[in-house]
Enzyme design. Structure first.
Site, PDB file in Angstrom:
ATOM      1  CG  ASP A 273       2.924  -2.496  -6.152  1.00 44.82           C
ATOM      2  OD1 ASP A 273       1.697  -1.912  -7.058  1.00 44.82           O
ATOM      3  OD2 ASP A 273       4.069  -2.523  -6.434  1.00 44.82           O
TER       4      ASP A 273
ATOM      5  CG  HIS B 151       2.803  -2.173  -0.475  1.00 39.72           C
ATOM      6  ND1 HIS B 151       3.267  -1.363  -0.657  1.00 39.72           N
ATOM      7  CD2 HIS B 151       3.070  -2.748  -1.185  1.00 39.72           C
ATOM      8  CE1 HIS B 151       4.683  -1.357  -0.995  1.00 39.72           C
ATOM      9  NE2 HIS B 151       4.150  -2.471  -1.891  1.00 39.72           N
TER      10      HIS B 151
HETATM   11 NI    NI Z   1       5.640  -5.437  -4.947  1.00 38.84          NI
END
Ligand code: NI
Length: 301
Positions: A115, A255
């Site tokens: 992400d 991430h």
């Molecule tokens: Ni996010």
């Protein structure tokens, strides 16, 4: 150049802010009022276990992101207007690499998701995924795309699926339906302007959503294994969380901005394959999806 410095500074400042208490507290509060299948729902026992098993599990499982504003992206766009097509239809469409055929109804499939990109880390992440021949799914923040449009093009060429992670990474439940729609529409347009296919997946920031979010026209892709990499900054911790919680059909959350996750990716891929898992994109994992439906894994969707 100044734009770069400002953008980077904003990103780090946003990350520090989010790593503190302001937004996670807001996200937690919002999630408390949402009884649907958000990250802290009672149906997420596996996720709760994952959170408890990691070193810093003081809060509900939330993801943090550089909360960059629309300003820098606008400035960046203004600096090179000729580089961007006038409309998604006018952009040069890239042909994504065809995924290797796999039947996840039979195979032990798992989807790695990253992400909050694109960022400076994206190129390194793409190098590692390419070297491992590992498919993945990226959920991109719209206002970062213009600056890293080369990374978007390469990701598409490498067969990475790019999903929508909103324009500014807000807590969606704090926005009107119209504002939520703007967040996703603007981002999908930006992704297409960079040459990628129109996104068919959306991940609400922090896994936080309400009925309006379900009406945005996308399947909502959550996760069932949360590495909490933004909190631990430990690749070893992320690997252990995956080892302790992954199941056939899992969607793993990491991430793009977290260098520990990028660095650990080859080891994670190697371990998953050693246990018989086949790495796939989220569309491969889920097959046909429905707009407004919430997917936490292949089994819980
Ligand atoms: Ni996010």
């Amino acid at each position: 150049m100044p734009t770069t410095i400002n953008r980077f500074t904003l990103g780090i400042a946003g990350l520090l802010l989010l790593s503190g208490c302001t937004i996670p507290a807001a996200a937690g509060a919002a999630r408390t009022t949402s009884t649907t299948a958000g990250p802290a729902s009672s149906s997420s026992a596996g996720r709760a276990t994952a959170a408890a098993s990691s070193p810093s599990s003081t809060a509900a499982a939330v993801s943090a992101a550089p909360a960059t504003s629309a300003g820098p992206a606008t400035a960046a766009a203004a600096a090179k207007p000729a580089a961007k097509p006038a409309s998604p239809a006018a952009s040069a469409k890239l042909t994504p690499a065809a995924p290797a055929p796999v039947n996840c109804a039979v195979a032990k499939c798992v989807a790695l998701t990253y992400d909050d990109g694109p960022s400076n880390n994206t190129y390194d992440l793409l190098d590692k995924l390419e070297a491992a021949k590992a498919p993945a799914t990226f959920f991109y923040i719209g206002n970062q795309i213009d600056r890293y449009s080369d990374a978007v093009k390469r990701a598409v060429k490498d067969g990475i699926v790019i999903g929508n992670h909103t324009w500014t990474h807000p807590v969606m439940t704090g926005l009107s339906e119209a504002s939520q729609q703007t967040q996703v529409d603007r981002t999908s347009r930006e992704i297409q302007l960079a040459g990628a296919p129109k996104p068919t997946l959306m991940r609400p920031p922090y896994g936080d959503f309400d009925s309006a979010t379900k009406n945005l026209g996308y399947p909502l892709i959550i996760w069932d294994v949360d590495t909490r990499d933004w909190s631990t900054h430990s690749g070893t911790s992320s690997l252990e969380t995956i080892q302790n919680n992954v199941q056939p059909g899992s969607i793993i959350l990491m991430h793009d901005f977290e260098t520990s996750s990028v660095a650990e990716t080859p080891t994670i891929v190697k371990w998953l394959r050693s246990k018989g898992y086949t790495l796939v994109t989220v569309p491969q994992l889920l097959g046909t999806t429905s707009a407004g439906h919430v997917y936490e894994s292949r089994a819980a969707g």
